[in-house]
Design an enzyme around this catalytic site. Sequence first.
Site, PDB file in Angstrom:
ATOM      1  N   GLY A   1       3.268  50.457 -39.102  1.00 57.10           N
ATOM      2  CA  GLY A   1       3.944  51.473 -38.237  1.00 57.10           C
ATOM      3  C   GLY A   1       2.529  51.306 -37.607  1.00 57.10           C
ATOM      4  O   GLY A   1       3.004  50.770 -36.253  1.00 57.10           O
TER       5      GLY A   1
ATOM      6  N   ASP B   1      10.694  60.562 -38.925  1.00 54.67           N
ATOM      7  CA  ASP B   1      12.410  60.966 -38.934  1.00 54.67           C
ATOM      8  C   ASP B   1      12.126  62.530 -40.210  1.00 54.67           C
ATOM      9  O   ASP B   1      12.956  63.681 -39.453  1.00 54.67           O
ATOM     10  CB  ASP B   1      12.854  59.814 -39.263  1.00 54.67           C
TER      11      ASP B   1
ATOM     12  N   GLU C   1       0.066  57.996 -36.668  1.00 50.04           N
ATOM     13  CA  GLU C   1       1.996  57.642 -37.187  1.00 50.04           C
ATOM     14  C   GLU C   1       2.330  56.959 -35.902  1.00 50.04           C
ATOM     15  O   GLU C   1       2.654  57.780 -34.862  1.00 50.04           O
ATOM     16  CB  GLU C   1       2.516  59.042 -37.869  1.00 50.04           C
ATOM     17  N   ASP C   2       2.936  56.040 -35.989  1.00 50.69           N
ATOM     18  CA  ASP C   2       4.215  55.421 -34.995  1.00 50.69           C
ATOM     19  C   ASP C   2       6.067  56.485 -35.333  1.00 50.69           C
ATOM     20  O   ASP C   2       5.897  57.023 -34.233  1.00 50.69           O
ATOM     21  CB  ASP C   2       4.882  54.687 -36.072  1.00 50.69           C
TER      22      ASP C   2
ATOM     23  N   ASP D   1       9.139  48.828 -36.815  1.00 48.87           N
ATOM     24  CA  ASP D   1       9.491  47.293 -37.467  1.00 48.87           C
ATOM     25  C   ASP D   1      11.088  47.149 -38.002  1.00 48.87           C
ATOM     26  O   ASP D   1      11.655  48.699 -38.506  1.00 48.87           O
ATOM     27  CB  ASP D   1       9.886  46.396 -39.032  1.00 48.87           C
TER      28      ASP D   1
ATOM     29  N   LYS E   1      12.038  61.313 -33.915  1.00 50.06           N
ATOM     30  CA  LYS E   1      13.278  61.751 -34.298  1.00 50.06           C
ATOM     31  C   LYS E   1      13.342  62.746 -34.613  1.00 50.06           C
ATOM     32  O   LYS E   1      13.421  63.530 -36.064  1.00 50.06           O
ATOM     33  CB  LYS E   1      13.588  60.861 -34.809  1.00 50.06           C
TER      34      LYS E   1
ATOM     35  N   ARG F   1       7.090  43.868 -34.893  1.00 51.98           N
ATOM     36  CA  ARG F   1       6.318  44.749 -34.353  1.00 51.98           C
ATOM     37  C   ARG F   1       5.844  44.115 -32.966  1.00 51.98           C
ATOM     38  O   ARG F   1       4.906  45.424 -32.885  1.00 51.98           O
ATOM     39  CB  ARG F   1       5.501  44.255 -35.694  1.00 51.98           C
TER      40      ARG F   1
HETATM   41  P1  IMP Z   1      10.765  59.682 -42.256  1.00 49.87           P
HETATM   42  O1  IMP Z   1       9.319  59.685 -43.541  1.00 49.87           O
HETATM   43  O2  IMP Z   1      11.838  60.244 -43.264  1.00 49.87           O
HETATM   44  O3  IMP Z   1       9.574  60.387 -41.892  1.00 49.87           O
HETATM   45  O4  IMP Z   1       9.720  58.042 -42.032  1.00 49.87           O
HETATM   46  C1  IMP Z   1       8.783  58.010 -41.819  1.00 49.87           C
HETATM   47  C2  IMP Z   1       8.945  56.676 -41.309  1.00 49.87           C
HETATM   48  O5  IMP Z   1       9.589  55.881 -42.076  1.00 49.87           O
HETATM   49  C3  IMP Z   1       7.777  56.095 -40.579  1.00 49.87           C
HETATM   50  O6  IMP Z   1       6.242  56.235 -40.710  1.00 49.87           O
HETATM   51  C4  IMP Z   1       8.576  54.565 -39.980  1.00 49.87           C
HETATM   52  O7  IMP Z   1       7.992  53.528 -40.618  1.00 49.87           O
HETATM   53  C5  IMP Z   1       9.284  54.512 -40.778  1.00 49.87           C
HETATM   54  N1  IMP Z   1      10.715  54.408 -39.316  1.00 49.87           N
HETATM   55  C6  IMP Z   1      10.956  55.546 -39.667  1.00 49.87           C
HETATM   56  N2  IMP Z   1      12.075  55.740 -38.188  1.00 49.87           N
HETATM   57  C7  IMP Z   1      12.292  54.600 -37.871  1.00 49.87           C
HETATM   58  C8  IMP Z   1      12.462  53.430 -36.822  1.00 49.87           C
HETATM   59  O8  IMP Z   1      13.298  54.286 -35.908  1.00 49.87           O
HETATM   60  N3  IMP Z   1      11.936  52.598 -37.237  1.00 49.87           N
HETATM   61  C9  IMP Z   1      10.936  51.972 -37.341  1.00 49.87           C
HETATM   62  N4  IMP Z   1      10.692  53.032 -38.497  1.00 49.87           N
HETATM   63  C10 IMP Z   1      10.824  54.119 -38.877  1.00 49.87           C
HETATM   64 MG    MG Z   2       5.455  54.306 -40.850  1.00 52.24          MG
END
Ligand code: IMP
Ligand code: MG
Length: 178
Positions: A44, A103, A99-100, A159, A131, A165
């Site tokens: 990402g 969440d 990091e992209d 993605d 987010k 992407r």
């Molecule tokens: P987390 O572990 O829930 O914080 O998610 C983080 C990872 O999930 C990021 O590194 C992204 O690769 C992916 N991700 C989270 N939200 C999105 C989104 O809205 N679109 C695309 N990828 C996401």
């Molecule tokens: Mg990621």
Amino acid sequence: MNKKIFGKPIITQEAVQKRIKELGSNITRDYAGQELYLIGVLKGAFAFYADLARVISLPVRVGFILASSYQGATHSSGKVKILSDIVDDIKGKNVLLVEDIVDSGLTLQFLNKTLKAKKPKSLKVCVLLNKTEGRQVDVDLDYIGFEIPDKYIVGYGLDYDNKYRNLPYLAILENIHE
Ligand code: IMP
Ligand code: MG
């Protein structure tokens, strides 16, 4: 049929570039006189990483981690896997994780723990998108591009099922019922 399409642009290409320049200036200022090891979280972060690295005016070394957490879904599975680790020794180095998007925070929490075990001199985090509504665990973010609402975003490296992407801007992925 339930089809996913990318609809509304949420952040334009121009706005992304402008913000990345600002982040690059802040990072350059904060690490003045020091070397920096930039770790990109693939896949990402590839677009953000490439643009960010080029607006940081410091001696930068590059490295990548290939991590996976979503596995084809739009919500984190909570199970993070490192599919490919960094190849260099980061012991005693200033590390900035790129990091992209954050969440739930689960991916970052896991990566932080894994990288800290390698004993860097410092470890900071730079994310393009934050987010906050989805957060399940507390994570410290040192540099944030944009705060965004709890929508699924694609483009600029992000993605859905490994697609979109290469969109040069950020868009909201929407459910279309046909
Ligand atoms: P987390 O572990 O829930 O914080 O998610 C983080 C990872 O999930 C990021 O590194 C992204 O690769 C992916 N991700 C989270 N939200 C999105 C989104 O809205 N679109 C695309 N990828 C996401
Ligand atoms: Mg990621």
